[in-house]
Design an enzyme around this catalytic site. Structure first.
Site, mmCIF file in Angstrom:
data_model
loop_
_atom_site.group_PDB
_atom_site.id
_atom_site.type_symbol
_atom_site.label_atom_id
_atom_site.label_comp_id
_atom_site.label_asym_id
_atom_site.label_seq_id
_atom_site.Cartn_x
_atom_site.Cartn_y
_atom_site.Cartn_z
ATOM 1 N N SER A 194 0.828 -1.206 0.000
ATOM 2 C CA SER A 194 0.000 0.000 0.000
ATOM 3 C C SER A 194 0.869 1.267 0.000
ATOM 4 O O SER A 194 1.615 1.489 -0.942
ATOM 5 C CB SER A 194 -0.959 -0.053 1.186
ATOM 6 O OG SER A 194 -1.876 1.003 1.126
ATOM 7 N N ASP A 245 -2.189 6.173 -3.579
ATOM 8 C CA ASP A 245 -1.166 5.481 -2.798
ATOM 9 C C ASP A 245 -0.683 4.280 -3.619
ATOM 10 O O ASP A 245 -1.092 4.104 -4.771
ATOM 11 C CB ASP A 245 -1.719 5.078 -1.416
ATOM 12 C CG ASP A 245 -2.770 3.989 -1.500
ATOM 13 O OD1 ASP A 245 -3.540 3.991 -2.485
ATOM 14 O OD2 ASP A 245 -2.832 3.127 -0.608
ATOM 15 N N ASP A 305 -1.228 1.140 -3.896
ATOM 16 C CA ASP A 305 -2.107 0.136 -4.498
ATOM 17 C C ASP A 305 -3.437 0.738 -4.957
ATOM 18 O O ASP A 305 -4.349 0.000 -5.348
ATOM 19 C CB ASP A 305 -2.335 -1.062 -3.568
ATOM 20 C CG ASP A 305 -3.070 -0.700 -2.290
ATOM 21 O OD1 ASP A 305 -2.994 0.461 -1.858
ATOM 22 O OD2 ASP A 305 -3.719 -1.597 -1.713
HETATM 23 MG MG MG Z 1 -3.665 1.421 -0.043
#
Ligand code: MG
Length: 458
Positions: A103, A244, A246
């Site tokens: 992430s 971000d 992902d």
């Molecule tokens: Mg994320």
């Protein structure tokens, strides 16, 4: 609570995270996949996705080996945003998904998010079950003639893109310019295309897949997004959007290049859906700004609060809808927004498209839409203590004349202000939030709480 904490040795709130080669290794990825494959059983099918990190291919190979050895079939979606994998798990009626991503963490990290058949991230109870299989090494191994098979889905991103585009009026972005900063992550192949298909003119920076994240870190901070802001001003764009690592979250800058707080983003997105669906319900954690509730109220909608964390918000949304409540939008003040018309998880691509839909519908600059919103002032403090339970008990007594919500810490409302006193689940500290339209009232409430709990702090 304590038992769950003891048992959850590997997983945090959003999966497993660690530094590659130190605590996040192919060995661990293999065991997580074997445990998940054991839970699902032979003959099931699992989607596999990853972000752009350099360690992605090694970890994906380990996950694939673990699942196949349990007899699970694997469909490889390659590099995709987490919400794209979640959408495909749901759309293809898969038995689950595995997303390899850390992430927003820096490039040396990687991690694994486990996705359930309904497209949501695995909840606490099932995660504890999965860890028990890892700890006791009760993995199943399929015999030679029952091993899983591998396939790929070359249309993975296309299916996700067209599902989002279908949610908005055709060509609604015509005449609107947007700058996208996917931060060299997987959304480089999805968000610009979504916005172009909606008719917008799209400029992209950090547009290649690059797991070294050469120009900004995966966490979209105001500092990291300075080049995005500059490009927005230079091109006369209506806004800039960044993701971000992902792309389950979206962070925006307005047409003047100013970084937008996630609570304002959630408020604006909620206003788009509430305006078009009066009488519906907005779902958000107890830590979210009162701005969201004020906006919902102004459109004749109500707000339902949840425990902090997107998984809890998503699951509460599902539950309320099963009970017949008209839930229209949910999410957190960190740029993670959940759209039940589309799916039950945070979706950064959907957020980018919604902001475009909003700007097109209102036909006003984003800064003007923000200026119309009521202004709230929030104070936040983190206090070290190993007496969080005693603080909670004391403050419940102290505020006993006020309405108190105890679903996650204690959230009290007093005249025009609210406060949340919330012990951390992982560290010896309490987080305190106070907020009011009157900055002096919010500050006074914070000082009052800090004064009351000073004897319990380290
Ligand atoms: Mg994320």
């Amino acid at each position: 609570m304590e038992l769950a904490k003891l048992e959850k040795q590997y997983f945090g709130t959003n999966g497993v995270r660690g530094v590659t080669g130190v605590d996040m290794t192919p060995r661990l990825a293999l065991e997580i996949a074997e445990a998940f494959g054991t839970m699902l059983g032979p003959g099931t099918t699992v989607g596999l996705g990853r972000d752009t990190r350099t360690s992605g291919p090694a970890l994906a190979a380990a996950v694939r080996a673990g699942l196949l050895s349990c007899g699970c079939n694997v469909i490889d979606f390659d590099i995709v945003p987490t919400p794209c994998l979640q959408y495909l798990v749901l759309d293809h009626h898969l038995d689950g998904g595995v997303m390899i991503t850390a992430s927003h963490n820096p490039p040396e990290y990687n991690g694994i998010k486990i996705i359930e058949a309904d497209g949501t991230e695995m909840g606490d109870e099932r995660t504890v079950q999965l860890e028990q299989i890892m700890i006791h090494r009760t993995f199943i191994t399929a015999p030679w003639d029952k091993l899983g098979s591998e396939s790929s889905e070359p249309n993975a991103r296309e299916l996700y893109i067209s599902a989002i585009v279908a949610q908005f009026p055709k060509d609604c972005g015509h005449g609107i310019t947007i700058v996208v900063d996917p931060g060299n992550g997987p959304a480089a192949a999805t968000t610009p295309e979504i916005l172009r298909r909606l008719g917008a003119t799209v400029h992209v920076i950090n547009e290649t897949f690059d797991g070294t994240f050469p120009r900004r870190l995966p966490e979209p901070t105001a500092e990291g997004l300075a080049p995005l802001s500059a490009q927005v001003v230079e091109t006369g764009a209506a806004f800039g959007v960044a993701h971000d690592g992902d792309a389950d979250r979206a962070i925006f800058v307005d047409e003047q290049g100013r970084f937008m707080d996630g609570n304002i983003t959630l408020g604006l997105v909620a206003s788009y859906f509430c305006h078009n669906h009066p009488g519906s319900v907005v779902v958000t954690p107890v830590s979210t700004s009162g701005l969201v509730e004020a906006i919902a109220n102004s459109h004749g909608c109500t707000t339902s609060y949840t425990v902090v964390g997107s998984i809890y918000a998503a699951r509460t949304m599902r539950k309320l809808m099963e009970e017949g409540q008209p839930v229209i939008i949910g999410g957190e003040g960190n740029g993670g927004i959940i759209y039940p018309v589309h799916q039950f998880c945070r979706d950064g691509g959907m957020s980018a498209a919604t902001m475009l839909g909003l700007v097109a519908e209102r036909n006003q600059p984003l800064s003007a839409l923000i200026a119309e919103l009521p202004v709230f002032t929030m104070y936040q403090e983190k206090c070290k203590t190993d007496r969080a339970a005693a603080i909670t008990t004391h403050m419940k007594e102290y505020f006993k004349g006020c309405p108190i919500d105890t679903r996650d810490g204690i959230r009290i409302t007093r005249s025009g202000a609210w406060a949340l006193i919330r012990p951390s689940g992982t560290e010896p500290l309490v987080r305190i939030y106070t907020e009011s339209k009157d900055p002096a009232e919010a500050k006074q409430l914070m000082d009052e709480i800090l004064g009351e709990i000073s004897g319990y702090l380290k």
